[in-house]
Design a protein around this motif. Structure first.
Motif, PDB file in Angstrom:
ATOM      1  N   PHE A   4       0.853  -1.114   0.118  1.00 21.08           N
ATOM      2  CA  PHE A   4       0.012  -0.058  -0.124  1.00 21.08           C
ATOM      3  C   PHE A   4       0.766   1.221  -0.012  1.00 21.08           C
ATOM      4  CE2 PHE A   4      -2.494  -3.220   1.855  1.00 21.08           C
ATOM      5  CZ  PHE A   4      -4.014  -2.940   1.543  1.00 21.08           C
ATOM      6  N   PHE A   5       0.261   2.165  -0.548  1.00 17.91           N
ATOM      7  CA  PHE A   5       0.940   3.516  -0.497  1.00 17.91           C
ATOM      8  C   PHE A   5      -0.252   4.347   0.468  1.00 17.91           C
ATOM      9  CE2 PHE A   5       3.889   2.722  -4.253  1.00 17.91           C
ATOM     10  CZ  PHE A   5       5.087   2.900  -3.483  1.00 17.91           C
ATOM     11  N   GLY A   6      -0.153   4.418   1.439  1.00 23.02           N
ATOM     12  CA  GLY A   6      -1.070   5.049   2.237  1.00 23.02           C
ATOM     13  C   GLY A   6      -2.503   4.198   1.940  1.00 23.02           C
ATOM     14  N   ASP A   7      -3.574   4.890   1.538  1.00 24.94           N
ATOM     15  CA  ASP A   7      -4.872   4.142   1.367  1.00 24.94           C
ATOM     16  C   ASP A   7      -4.906   3.454  -0.126  1.00 24.94           C
ATOM     17  OD1 ASP A   7      -5.717   4.785   3.555  1.00 24.94           O
ATOM     18  OD2 ASP A   7      -6.905   6.613   2.705  1.00 24.94           O
ATOM     19  N   LEU A   8      -3.879   3.614  -0.843  1.00 21.59           N
ATOM     20  CA  LEU A   8      -3.913   3.068  -2.240  1.00 21.59           C
ATOM     21  C   LEU A   8      -2.973   1.640  -2.361  1.00 21.59           C
ATOM     22  CD1 LEU A   8      -4.389   3.886  -5.140  1.00 21.59           C
ATOM     23  CD2 LEU A   8      -1.814   4.573  -5.491  1.00 21.59           C
ATOM     24  N   HIS A   9      -3.942   0.720  -2.778  1.00 27.57           N
ATOM     25  CA  HIS A   9      -3.563  -0.549  -2.681  1.00 27.57           C
ATOM     26  C   HIS A   9      -2.832  -0.862  -4.213  1.00 27.57           C
ATOM     27  CE1 HIS A   9      -4.591  -4.988  -1.477  1.00 27.57           C
ATOM     28  NE2 HIS A   9      -3.456  -4.824  -1.753  1.00 27.57           N
ATOM     29  N   VAL A  10      -1.473  -0.901  -3.998  1.00 27.25           N
ATOM     30  CA  VAL A  10      -0.836  -0.899  -5.413  1.00 27.25           C
ATOM     31  C   VAL A  10      -0.179  -2.219  -5.850  1.00 27.25           C
ATOM     32  CG1 VAL A  10      -0.016   1.737  -5.562  1.00 27.25           C
ATOM     33  CG2 VAL A  10       1.466  -0.052  -4.230  1.00 27.25           C
ATOM     34  N   LEU A  11      -0.003  -3.268  -5.008  1.00 26.16           N
ATOM     35  CA  LEU A  11       0.209  -4.554  -5.346  1.00 26.16           C
ATOM     36  C   LEU A  11      -0.724  -5.284  -4.375  1.00 26.16           C
ATOM     37  CD1 LEU A  11       4.333  -4.468  -5.245  1.00 26.16           C
ATOM     38  CD2 LEU A  11       2.642  -4.448  -7.274  1.00 26.16           C
ATOM     39  N   GLY A  28       1.919  -3.792 -18.744  1.00 18.32           N
ATOM     40  CA  GLY A  28       0.932  -3.244 -18.036  1.00 18.32           C
ATOM     41  C   GLY A  28       0.631  -1.658 -18.237  1.00 18.32           C
ATOM     42  N   PRO A  29      -0.539  -1.265 -18.255  1.00 13.86           N
ATOM     43  CA  PRO A  29      -0.662   0.247 -18.266  1.00 13.86           C
ATOM     44  C   PRO A  29      -0.095   1.056 -17.265  1.00 13.86           C
ATOM     45  CG  PRO A  29      -2.710  -0.857 -17.698  1.00 13.86           C
ATOM     46  CD  PRO A  29      -1.743  -1.712 -17.923  1.00 13.86           C
ATOM     47  N   SER A  30       0.472   2.452 -17.470  1.00 12.80           N
ATOM     48  CA  SER A  30       0.932   3.253 -16.503  1.00 12.80           C
ATOM     49  C   SER A  30       0.214   3.158 -15.243  1.00 12.80           C
ATOM     50  CB  SER A  30       1.104   4.638 -17.223  1.00 12.80           C
ATOM     51  OG  SER A  30       1.815   5.369 -16.225  1.00 12.80           O
ATOM     52  N   GLY A  31       1.066   3.069 -14.226  1.00 12.69           N
ATOM     53  CA  GLY A  31       0.403   3.071 -12.902  1.00 12.69           C
ATOM     54  C   GLY A  31      -0.190   1.723 -12.368  1.00 12.69           C
ATOM     55  N   SER A  32       0.151   0.671 -13.274  1.00 13.86           N
ATOM     56  CA  SER A  32      -0.425  -0.744 -12.700  1.00 13.86           C
ATOM     57  C   SER A  32       0.612  -1.254 -11.538  1.00 13.86           C
ATOM     58  CB  SER A  32      -0.433  -1.604 -14.073  1.00 13.86           C
ATOM     59  OG  SER A  32       0.485  -1.611 -14.739  1.00 13.86           O
ATOM     60  N   GLY A  33       1.599  -0.695 -11.366  1.00 14.41           N
ATOM     61  CA  GLY A  33       2.508  -1.237 -10.317  1.00 14.41           C
ATOM     62  C   GLY A  33       3.629  -2.077 -10.610  1.00 14.41           C
ATOM     63  N   LYS A  34       4.088  -2.140 -11.926  1.00  9.62           N
ATOM     64  CA  LYS A  34       5.327  -2.719 -12.359  1.00  9.62           C
ATOM     65  C   LYS A  34       6.552  -2.169 -11.963  1.00  9.62           C
ATOM     66  CE  LYS A  34       4.600  -1.149 -16.662  1.00  9.62           C
ATOM     67  NZ  LYS A  34       3.430   0.049 -16.348  1.00  9.62           N
ATOM     68  N   SER A  35       6.808  -0.755 -11.796  1.00 12.29           N
ATOM     69  CA  SER A  35       7.882  -0.593 -11.067  1.00 12.29           C
ATOM     70  C   SER A  35       8.198  -0.685  -9.575  1.00 12.29           C
ATOM     71  CB  SER A  35       8.089   0.981 -11.246  1.00 12.29           C
ATOM     72  OG  SER A  35       8.448   1.409 -12.394  1.00 12.29           O
ATOM     73  N   THR A  36       6.860  -0.722  -8.768  1.00  9.38           N
ATOM     74  CA  THR A  36       6.732  -0.996  -7.441  1.00  9.38           C
ATOM     75  C   THR A  36       7.074  -2.414  -7.129  1.00  9.38           C
ATOM     76  OG1 THR A  36       4.979   0.635  -7.307  1.00  9.38           O
ATOM     77  CG2 THR A  36       5.066  -0.765  -5.490  1.00  9.38           C
ATOM     78  N   LEU A  37       6.552  -3.383  -8.122  1.00  7.80           N
ATOM     79  CA  LEU A  37       6.939  -4.700  -8.083  1.00  7.80           C
ATOM     80  C   LEU A  37       8.310  -4.966  -8.164  1.00  7.80           C
ATOM     81  CD1 LEU A  37       6.060  -7.672  -8.121  1.00  7.80           C
ATOM     82  CD2 LEU A  37       6.053  -7.502 -10.406  1.00  7.80           C
ATOM     83  N   LEU A  44      13.543  -1.966  -2.203  1.00  7.39           N
ATOM     84  CA  LEU A  44      13.823  -0.645  -2.231  1.00  7.39           C
ATOM     85  C   LEU A  44      12.525  -0.092  -1.811  1.00  7.39           C
ATOM     86  CD1 LEU A  44      15.549  -0.101  -5.616  1.00  7.39           C
ATOM     87  CD2 LEU A  44      16.546   0.256  -3.592  1.00  7.39           C
ATOM     88  N   GLU A  45      11.455  -0.931  -1.623  1.00  7.73           N
ATOM     89  CA  GLU A  45      10.180  -0.412  -1.222  1.00  7.73           C
ATOM     90  C   GLU A  45       9.631  -1.577  -0.169  1.00  7.73           C
ATOM     91  OE1 GLU A  45       8.178   2.087  -1.228  1.00  7.73           O
ATOM     92  OE2 GLU A  45       8.755   2.892  -3.152  1.00  7.73           O
ATOM     93  N   PRO A  46       9.499  -1.315   1.062  1.00  5.87           N
ATOM     94  CA  PRO A  46       8.870  -2.321   2.138  1.00  5.87           C
ATOM     95  C   PRO A  46       7.355  -2.752   1.513  1.00  5.87           C
ATOM     96  CG  PRO A  46       8.833  -0.056   2.954  1.00  5.87           C
ATOM     97  CD  PRO A  46       9.347   0.297   1.607  1.00  5.87           C
ATOM     98  N   ASP A 155      13.790  -2.159 -15.426  1.00  4.51           N
ATOM     99  CA  ASP A 155      12.580  -1.417 -15.292  1.00  4.51           C
ATOM    100  C   ASP A 155      12.612  -0.422 -16.653  1.00  4.51           C
ATOM    101  OD1 ASP A 155      10.377  -0.115 -14.776  1.00  4.51           O
ATOM    102  OD2 ASP A 155      10.812   0.625 -12.794  1.00  4.51           O
ATOM    103  N   GLU A 156      12.133  -0.696 -17.528  1.00  2.00           N
ATOM    104  CA  GLU A 156      12.116   0.069 -18.881  1.00  2.00           C
ATOM    105  C   GLU A 156      13.471   0.850 -19.126  1.00  2.00           C
ATOM    106  OE1 GLU A 156       9.037   2.776 -19.409  1.00  2.00           O
ATOM    107  OE2 GLU A 156       7.537   1.852 -17.985  1.00  2.00           O
ATOM    108  N   PRO A 157      14.364  -0.303 -19.348  1.00  2.00           N
ATOM    109  CA  PRO A 157      15.719   0.054 -19.563  1.00  2.00           C
ATOM    110  C   PRO A 157      15.928   0.758 -20.800  1.00  2.00           C
ATOM    111  CG  PRO A 157      15.435  -2.049 -20.046  1.00  2.00           C
ATOM    112  CD  PRO A 157      14.295  -1.738 -19.590  1.00  2.00           C
ATOM    113  N   THR A 187       8.963  -3.645 -19.744  1.00  3.33           N
ATOM    114  CA  THR A 187       9.158  -3.043 -21.261  1.00  3.33           C
ATOM    115  C   THR A 187       8.038  -2.746 -21.909  1.00  3.33           C
ATOM    116  OG1 THR A 187      11.066  -3.137 -23.168  1.00  3.33           O
ATOM    117  CG2 THR A 187       9.861  -5.244 -22.236  1.00  3.33           C
ATOM    118  N   HIS A 188       8.348  -1.736 -22.991  1.00  4.03           N
ATOM    119  CA  HIS A 188       7.156  -1.483 -23.678  1.00  4.03           C
ATOM    120  C   HIS A 188       7.722  -2.119 -25.170  1.00  4.03           C
ATOM    121  CE1 HIS A 188       5.085   0.500 -21.041  1.00  4.03           C
ATOM    122  NE2 HIS A 188       5.891   1.225 -20.907  1.00  4.03           N
ATOM    123  N   GLU A 189       8.762  -2.553 -25.115  1.00  4.76           N
ATOM    124  CA  GLU A 189       9.420  -3.299 -26.272  1.00  4.76           C
ATOM    125  C   GLU A 189       8.715  -4.551 -26.762  1.00  4.76           C
ATOM    126  OE1 GLU A 189      11.122  -1.623 -28.826  1.00  4.76           O
ATOM    127  OE2 GLU A 189      11.417   0.061 -27.359  1.00  4.76           O
TER     128      GLU A 189
END
Ligand SMILES: Nc1ncnc2c1ncn2[C@@H]1O[C@H](COP(=O)(O)OP(=O)(O)OP(=O)(O)O)[C@@H](O)[C@H]1O
Ligand SMILES: [Mg+2]
Length: 236
Positions: A4-11, A28-37, A44-46, A155-157, A187-189
């Motif tokens: 979660f980021f606050g109330d936002l359930h990201v994974l 996945g689309p932007s904001g779907s949680g790929k980088s957070t994963l 790097l993220e708890p 992550d999107e290298p 990646t988007h490739e």
């Protein structure tokens, strides 16, 4: 795992197992949680619940044990983050010398081998600003490999690169995949996903919605969300 980021359930209840040697492309689309994963896998993220294991070892939440295990997970980001005041070969030597206490001579020899492997041995004595974006990204890959990671996360290298430099970085990654490196690649490739991936994981709104072979995913996506996503990227 859940994040979660606050109330936002990201994974949301992410359950993903990547067998040794497999190349998984995460779409996945932007904001779907790929980088957070990716960031969660590297701690790097708890995370709020769940467990992450690398080679059967639970990843500790913090401390010295984490530093050691984190070294087994190499990460390459969109921006290269090389140290500007160090030469390319020094950038690649740095972590093995500092973290693994490898001697200078051995670290330099290994660094040169890695730079050769990514095709930029002739750039070793230059500073990052003197290299093209594609060369810098290949240096960043060599730097991650210097720690002999068991897994490489990308992550999107290629998304910050000029179009003519994308292929050289993808070729480097394809080479790694062929050598048997375990890889998770955001990646988007789509060409890379089709050619180099063993498996495609499609995320939407923090969930893994599809987990399929590239052929299956691109020709017969099951969910409306994946169909919608593919429709957008394949026609843009
Ligand atoms: N540090 C943060 N604090 C709060 N919310 C965040 C933070 N980082 C990411 N988010 C949110 O978490 C969600 C997932 O973000 P993430 O960066 O993982 O998406 P993504 O799939 O990598 O997107 P993109 O394709 O744009 O890179 C988004 O809603 C984002 O706004
Ligand atoms: Mg992202």
């Amino acid at each position: 795992m859940n994040k979660f980021f606050g109330d936002l359930h990201v994974l949301k209840d992410i359950n993903l197992e990547v067998p040794k040697g497999q190349v998984v492309v995460v779409l996945g689309p932007s904001g779907s949680g790929k980088s957070t994963l990716c960031r969660a896998i590297n701690r790097l993220e708890p995370i709020n619940s769940g467990e992450i294991e690398v080679d059967g070892q639970p990843l500790p939440a913090e401390g010295k044990a984490l530093a050691a295990l984190r070294a087994e997970v190499g990460m390459v980001f969109q921006s290269f983050n090389l140290f500007a005041h160090k030469t390319i070969v020094e950038n690649v030597m740095l972590a093995p010398v500092k973290v693994r206490k490898v001697g200078q001579d051995e670290a330099r020899k290994t660094a040169m081998q890695l730079l050769d492997r990514v095709g930029i041995a002739n750039q070793a004595q230059k500073y990052p600003a003197q290299l093209s974006g594609g060369q810098q990204q290949r240096a960043a890959i060599a730097r991650a490999l210097a720690m002999k990671p068991k897994v490489m996360l990308f992550d999107e290298p290629t998304s910050a690169l000029d179009p003519e430099m994308v292929q050289e970085v993808l070729d480097t990654m394809t080479g790694l995949a062929k050598e048997g490196m375990t890889m998770l690649v955001v990646t988007h490739e789509m060409g890379f996903a089709r050619r180099a991936a063993n498996r495609v994981v499609f995320m939407s709104d923090g969930e893994i919605v599809e987990d399929a072979s590239p052929d299956e995913f691109f020709t017969k996506p099951k969910s409306d969300r994946a169909k919608d996503f593919l429709g957008k990227i394949l026609t843009h």
